[in-house]
Design a protein around this motif. Structure first.
Motif, PDB file in Angstrom:
ATOM      1  N   MET A  88       0.968  -1.185  -0.105  1.00  0.00           N
ATOM      2  CA  MET A  88       0.218   0.033  -0.265  1.00  0.00           C
ATOM      3  C   MET A  88       0.509   1.882  -0.047  1.00  0.00           C
ATOM      4  N   GLN A  89       2.008   1.568   0.289  1.00  0.00           N
ATOM      5  CA  GLN A  89       3.113   2.397   0.339  1.00  0.00           C
ATOM      6  C   GLN A  89       3.692   2.870  -1.313  1.00  0.00           C
ATOM      7  N   LEU A  90       3.599   1.764  -2.009  1.00  0.00           N
ATOM      8  CA  LEU A  90       3.762   1.459  -3.161  1.00  0.00           C
ATOM      9  C   LEU A  90       3.101   2.835  -4.671  1.00  0.00           C
ATOM     10  N   PHE A  99       2.964 -11.951  -0.480  1.00  0.00           N
ATOM     11  CA  PHE A  99       2.698  -9.766  -0.692  1.00  0.00           C
ATOM     12  C   PHE A  99       1.049 -10.019  -0.433  1.00  0.00           C
ATOM     13  N   ASP A 100       0.576  -8.808  -0.106  1.00  0.00           N
ATOM     14  CA  ASP A 100      -0.285  -8.327   0.490  1.00  0.00           C
ATOM     15  C   ASP A 100      -0.627  -7.466  -0.349  1.00  0.00           C
ATOM     16  N   THR A 101      -2.334  -6.783  -1.874  1.00  0.00           N
ATOM     17  CA  THR A 101      -2.084  -6.535  -2.954  1.00  0.00           C
ATOM     18  C   THR A 101      -3.491  -6.208  -2.661  1.00  0.00           C
ATOM     19  N   HIS A 146     -12.623  -7.345   0.649  1.00  0.00           N
ATOM     20  CA  HIS A 146     -12.244  -6.225   1.058  1.00  0.00           C
ATOM     21  C   HIS A 146     -12.701  -5.625   2.275  1.00  0.00           C
ATOM     22  N   ARG A 147     -13.819  -6.015   1.966  1.00  0.00           N
ATOM     23  CA  ARG A 147     -15.186  -4.949   2.946  1.00  0.00           C
ATOM     24  C   ARG A 147     -16.478  -6.095   1.869  1.00  0.00           C
ATOM     25  N   ILE A 148     -17.175  -6.108   3.560  1.00  0.00           N
ATOM     26  CA  ILE A 148     -18.824  -6.573   2.740  1.00  0.00           C
ATOM     27  C   ILE A 148     -19.604  -5.276   2.225  1.00  0.00           C
ATOM     28  N   LEU A 207     -11.731 -12.646   3.796  1.00  0.00           N
ATOM     29  CA  LEU A 207     -12.432 -11.640   4.818  1.00  0.00           C
ATOM     30  C   LEU A 207     -11.316 -10.407   5.350  1.00  0.00           C
ATOM     31  N   SER A 208     -11.588  -9.321   4.966  1.00  0.00           N
ATOM     32  CA  SER A 208     -11.036  -8.403   5.924  1.00  0.00           C
ATOM     33  C   SER A 208     -12.215  -7.280   6.836  1.00  0.00           C
ATOM     34  N   GLN A 209     -11.623  -6.975   7.407  1.00  0.00           N
ATOM     35  CA  GLN A 209     -12.250  -6.003   8.251  1.00  0.00           C
ATOM     36  C   GLN A 209     -13.556  -6.994   9.086  1.00  0.00           C
ATOM     37  N   PRO A 266       0.189  -3.011  10.765  1.00  0.00           N
ATOM     38  CA  PRO A 266       0.993  -3.820  12.289  1.00  0.00           C
ATOM     39  C   PRO A 266       1.795  -2.754  12.693  1.00  0.00           C
ATOM     40  N   LEU A 267       2.874  -1.750  11.981  1.00  0.00           N
ATOM     41  CA  LEU A 267       3.038  -0.224  12.691  1.00  0.00           C
ATOM     42  C   LEU A 267       2.113   0.851  12.821  1.00  0.00           C
ATOM     43  N   ASN A 268       1.249   0.770  12.780  1.00  0.00           N
ATOM     44  CA  ASN A 268      -0.259   1.901  13.476  1.00  0.00           C
ATOM     45  C   ASN A 268       0.424   2.908  12.433  1.00  0.00           C
ATOM     46  N   GLY A 270       4.238  -1.938   5.506  1.00  0.00           N
ATOM     47  CA  GLY A 270       4.397  -1.378   4.634  1.00  0.00           C
ATOM     48  C   GLY A 270       5.666  -0.884   4.069  1.00  0.00           C
ATOM     49  N   THR A 271       6.084  -0.753   3.586  1.00  0.00           N
ATOM     50  CA  THR A 271       7.027   0.815   3.247  1.00  0.00           C
ATOM     51  C   THR A 271       7.588   0.998   1.853  1.00  0.00           C
ATOM     52  N   SER A 272       8.468   2.003   1.607  1.00  0.00           N
ATOM     53  CA  SER A 272       8.498   2.444   0.501  1.00  0.00           C
ATOM     54  C   SER A 272       9.990   2.472   0.356  1.00  0.00           C
ATOM     55  N   SER A 273      10.788   2.035   1.670  1.00  0.00           N
ATOM     56  CA  SER A 273      11.965   2.529   1.757  1.00  0.00           C
ATOM     57  C   SER A 273      13.277   1.223   2.233  1.00  0.00           C
ATOM     58  N   GLN A 278      15.784   0.592   3.168  1.00  0.00           N
ATOM     59  CA  GLN A 278      16.456   0.430   5.284  1.00  0.00           C
ATOM     60  C   GLN A 278      15.752   0.532   5.948  1.00  0.00           C
ATOM     61  N   HIS A 279      14.021   0.641   5.479  1.00  0.00           N
ATOM     62  CA  HIS A 279      13.256   0.169   6.531  1.00  0.00           C
ATOM     63  C   HIS A 279      12.618  -0.844   6.248  1.00  0.00           C
ATOM     64  N   LEU A 280      12.401  -1.922   4.451  1.00  0.00           N
ATOM     65  CA  LEU A 280      11.894  -3.080   5.005  1.00  0.00           C
ATOM     66  C   LEU A 280      13.053  -3.158   5.053  1.00  0.00           C
ATOM     67  N   GLU A 281      14.432  -3.461   5.684  1.00  0.00           N
ATOM     68  CA  GLU A 281      15.407  -4.540   5.796  1.00  0.00           C
ATOM     69  C   GLU A 281      15.166  -4.735   7.652  1.00  0.00           C
ATOM     70  N   ASP A 282      14.531  -3.576   7.978  1.00  0.00           N
ATOM     71  CA  ASP A 282      14.497  -3.508   9.658  1.00  0.00           C
ATOM     72  C   ASP A 282      13.482  -4.038  10.168  1.00  0.00           C
ATOM     73  N   ASN A 283      12.666  -3.497   8.902  1.00  0.00           N
ATOM     74  CA  ASN A 283      10.817  -4.905   9.589  1.00  0.00           C
ATOM     75  C   ASN A 283      11.392  -6.543   9.286  1.00  0.00           C
ATOM     76  N   VAL A 284      11.574  -6.714   8.536  1.00  0.00           N
ATOM     77  CA  VAL A 284      12.718  -8.306   8.298  1.00  0.00           C
ATOM     78  C   VAL A 284      13.702  -8.977   9.406  1.00  0.00           C
TER      79      VAL A 284
HETATM   80  N1  LIG Z   1      -7.411  -5.000   4.059  1.00  0.00           N
HETATM   81  C1  LIG Z   1      -7.482  -3.748   4.691  1.00  0.00           C
HETATM   82  O1  LIG Z   1      -8.893  -3.450   4.756  1.00  0.00           O
HETATM   83  C2  LIG Z   1      -5.700  -2.609   4.281  1.00  0.00           C
HETATM   84  C3  LIG Z   1      -6.159  -1.535   5.641  1.00  0.00           C
HETATM   85  C4  LIG Z   1      -4.581  -0.726   4.844  1.00  0.00           C
HETATM   86  C5  LIG Z   1      -3.764  -1.075   4.878  1.00  0.00           C
HETATM   87  N2  LIG Z   1      -3.490  -2.201   4.510  1.00  0.00           N
HETATM   88  C6  LIG Z   1      -2.377  -3.999   4.329  1.00  0.00           C
HETATM   89  O2  LIG Z   1      -1.409  -3.544   5.232  1.00  0.00           O
HETATM   90  C7  LIG Z   1      -0.584  -3.195   5.059  1.00  0.00           C
HETATM   91  C8  LIG Z   1      -0.053  -2.462   6.015  1.00  0.00           C
HETATM   92  O3  LIG Z   1      -0.543  -1.427   6.723  1.00  0.00           O
HETATM   93  P1  LIG Z   1       0.199   0.133   6.239  1.00  0.00           P
HETATM   94  O4  LIG Z   1       1.265   0.046   5.394  1.00  0.00           O
HETATM   95  O5  LIG Z   1      -0.789   1.047   5.430  1.00  0.00           O
HETATM   96  O6  LIG Z   1       0.734   0.826   7.596  1.00  0.00           O
HETATM   97  P2  LIG Z   1       2.265   0.264   9.125  1.00  0.00           P
HETATM   98  O7  LIG Z   1       2.900  -0.797   7.669  1.00  0.00           O
HETATM   99  O8  LIG Z   1       1.292  -0.145   9.545  1.00  0.00           O
HETATM  100  O9  LIG Z   1       3.370   1.038   8.571  1.00  0.00           O
HETATM  101  C9  LIG Z   1       3.272   1.994   6.807  1.00  0.00           C
HETATM  102  C10 LIG Z   1       4.025   3.660   7.823  1.00  0.00           C
HETATM  103  O10 LIG Z   1       5.384   2.448   8.599  1.00  0.00           O
HETATM  104  C11 LIG Z   1       6.509   2.888   8.061  1.00  0.00           C
HETATM  105  N3  LIG Z   1       7.277   1.713   7.659  1.00  0.00           N
HETATM  106  C12 LIG Z   1       7.565   0.973   7.989  1.00  0.00           C
HETATM  107  N4  LIG Z   1       8.308   0.579   8.301  1.00  0.00           N
HETATM  108  C13 LIG Z   1       9.371   1.330   8.836  1.00  0.00           C
HETATM  109  C14 LIG Z   1      10.514   1.610   9.373  1.00  0.00           C
HETATM  110  N5  LIG Z   1      11.011   0.290   9.866  1.00  0.00           N
HETATM  111  N6  LIG Z   1      11.092   2.683  10.741  1.00  0.00           N
HETATM  112  C15 LIG Z   1       9.973   3.415  10.837  1.00  0.00           C
HETATM  113  N7  LIG Z   1       8.894   3.622   9.496  1.00  0.00           N
HETATM  114  C16 LIG Z   1       8.690   2.377   9.311  1.00  0.00           C
HETATM  115  C17 LIG Z   1       6.028   3.914   6.784  1.00  0.00           C
HETATM  116  O11 LIG Z   1       7.071   4.660   5.570  1.00  0.00           O
HETATM  117  P3  LIG Z   1       7.917   4.681   5.166  1.00  0.00           P
HETATM  118  O12 LIG Z   1       8.209   4.160   3.668  1.00  0.00           O
HETATM  119  O13 LIG Z   1       9.151   5.149   4.355  1.00  0.00           O
HETATM  120  O14 LIG Z   1       8.334   2.938   5.293  1.00  0.00           O
HETATM  121  C18 LIG Z   1       4.410   4.157   6.571  1.00  0.00           C
HETATM  122  O15 LIG Z   1       4.172   5.407   6.650  1.00  0.00           O
HETATM  123  C19 LIG Z   1      -0.544  -2.454   3.634  1.00  0.00           C
HETATM  124  O16 LIG Z   1       0.537  -2.270   2.867  1.00  0.00           O
HETATM  125  C20 LIG Z   1      -2.026  -2.871   3.074  1.00  0.00           C
HETATM  126  O17 LIG Z   1      -1.192  -4.172   2.431  1.00  0.00           O
HETATM  127  C21 LIG Z   1      -4.882  -3.563   4.779  1.00  0.00           C
END
Ligand SMILES: NC(=O)c1ccc[n+]([C@@H]2O[C@H](COP(=O)([O-])OP(=O)(O)OC[C@H]3O[C@@H](n4cnc5c(N)ncnc54)[C@H](OP(=O)(O)O)[C@@H]3O)[C@@H](O)[C@H]2O)c1
Length: 289
Positions: A28-30, A60-62, A135-137, A164-166, A214-216, A258-261, A263-269
């Motif tokens: 989602m960050q892409l 991969f979730d998309t 994605h939503r009912i 199912l989502s949410q 997951p990272l709020n 989710g991340t577009s970086s 560096q953050h991806l590696e941190d998360n892994v």
């Molecule tokens: N089913 C649904 O209704 C629903 C709704 C929302 C999301 N999703 C799914 O959930 C996934 C995760 O949600 P999300 O991406 O919105 O939120 P998230 O994973 O909670 O947080 C993403 C945010 O955290 C930053 N981040 C990521 N890794 C980091 C790190 N190691 N250190 C510091 N900052 C970091 C990212 O910025 P940078 O890009 O700068 O790293 C971005 O701003 C989405 O990609 C999507 O696939 C599903």
């Protein structure tokens, strides 16, 4: 140096073919701001996907609604370069429409859901969906009609697993009358785990639970995070503590930060290597009200 690989997070088995590493990646960050339009640097978006595969991420979730379509295009382009493409599991979502930045409108008309699956398969370059979430009912249509259409597509071989989502536990139970539900994707993180009952129900049914945000949305990361003190204690980042908490919470949880970086991806892994003590896990659990 500890090995940096999503395999260290453990595995989850969807079926005989797909035993995936629990720590995944969400696309989602892409996109542009408000999950709208192209990402500012498409080559970087693709590079993040490629790096994720190199780090052992094979989940991969998309969704077509990310962009719309832009995230799927970068994902498809990145995965074309993956050495292990046939080992990669994609979860996709249908049932949302987009009218502009930050605007999402559920639409569960069965013909529309079918169209989304067909167009998404073309965009992603796949001949079936590994896991397809509603994605939503949409309250304008019955659950029987919405889940029933996905079940038809499953019977046609176009969808392997339905999710199912949410949703609440009652909604999952209702949907289970019309199809086997193999996964749930709800908002859930260490600072907001109001859906504990859904996690527990999913675990009891051998359903994956995919926590979104997951990272709020990044609020759990960085120096201002409520996780800073414990991150310091373990000598890791705040993001890693947030993900380690999810990984310990239940074996059916598959986090998709989710991340577009890169560096953050590696941190998360690297979170896959963090093992929280039972005591610290309990203390962290009180962050959510
Ligand atoms: N089913 C649904 O209704 C629903 C709704 C929302 C999301 N999703 C799914 O959930 C996934 C995760 O949600 P999300 O991406 O919105 O939120 P998230 O994973 O909670 O947080 C993403 C945010 O955290 C930053 N981040 C990521 N890794 C980091 C790190 N190691 N250190 C510091 N900052 C970091 C990212 O910025 P940078 O890009 O700068 O790293 C971005 O701003 C989405 O990609 C999507 O696939 C599903």
């Amino acid at each position: 140096m500890t090995d940096l690989n999503a395999a260290n997070s453990g595995t989850y088995e969807f079926d005989n073919h797909f035993k995936i590493n629990r720590l995944g990646y969400g696309t989602m960050q892409l996109t542009g701001s408000g999950t709208w339009g192209p990402y500012k640097d498409p080559k970087q978006a693709e590079a993040v996907v490629v790096r994720a595969t190199e780090l052992g991420i094979n989940f991969f979730d998309t969704a077509d609604s990310y962009g719309p379509w832009f995230a799927d295009r970068y994902l498809a382009a990145g995965l074309r370069k993956a050495a292990n493409r046939d080992q990669i599991f994609i979860s996709d979502k249908v049932g949302q429409t987009r009218q502009g930045p930050g605007i999402w409108t559920p639409h569960g008309e069965p013909n529309y859901l079918r169209q989304q699956v067909e167009v998404s398969m073309m965009t992603l370059g796949i001949d079936h969906e590994d896991l397809l979430f509603l994605h939503r009912i949409d309250s304008h249509f019955s659950v029987a009609d919405q889940v029933g259409e996905l079940k038809k597509m499953q019977d046609e071989g176009k969808i392997k697993h339905i999710g199912l989502s949410q949703v609440t536990v009652d909604q999952i139970r209702e949907a289970q009358k019309y199809a086997q539900i193999d996964a749930v994707e709800n908002l859930y993180n260490v600072a907001n785990h109001q859906d504990d009952d859904v996690v527990d129900y999913a675990e009891s049914q051998h359903m994956a639970f995919v926590p979104w945000f997951p990272l709020n949305t990044g609020k759990l990361t960085g120096g201002d995070s409520p996780l800073s003190a414990i991150a310091k204690k373990y000598g890791v980042s705040e993001a890693q503590i947030a993900l380690a908490w999810l990984l310990k919470r239940s074996p059916n949880i598959l986090p998709i930060p989710g991340t577009s970086s890169i560096q953050h991806l590696e941190d998360n892994v690297a979170a896959a290597n963090v093992k929280l003590s039972d005591n610290d896990f309990e203390k962290l659990s009180h962050l959510s009200n």
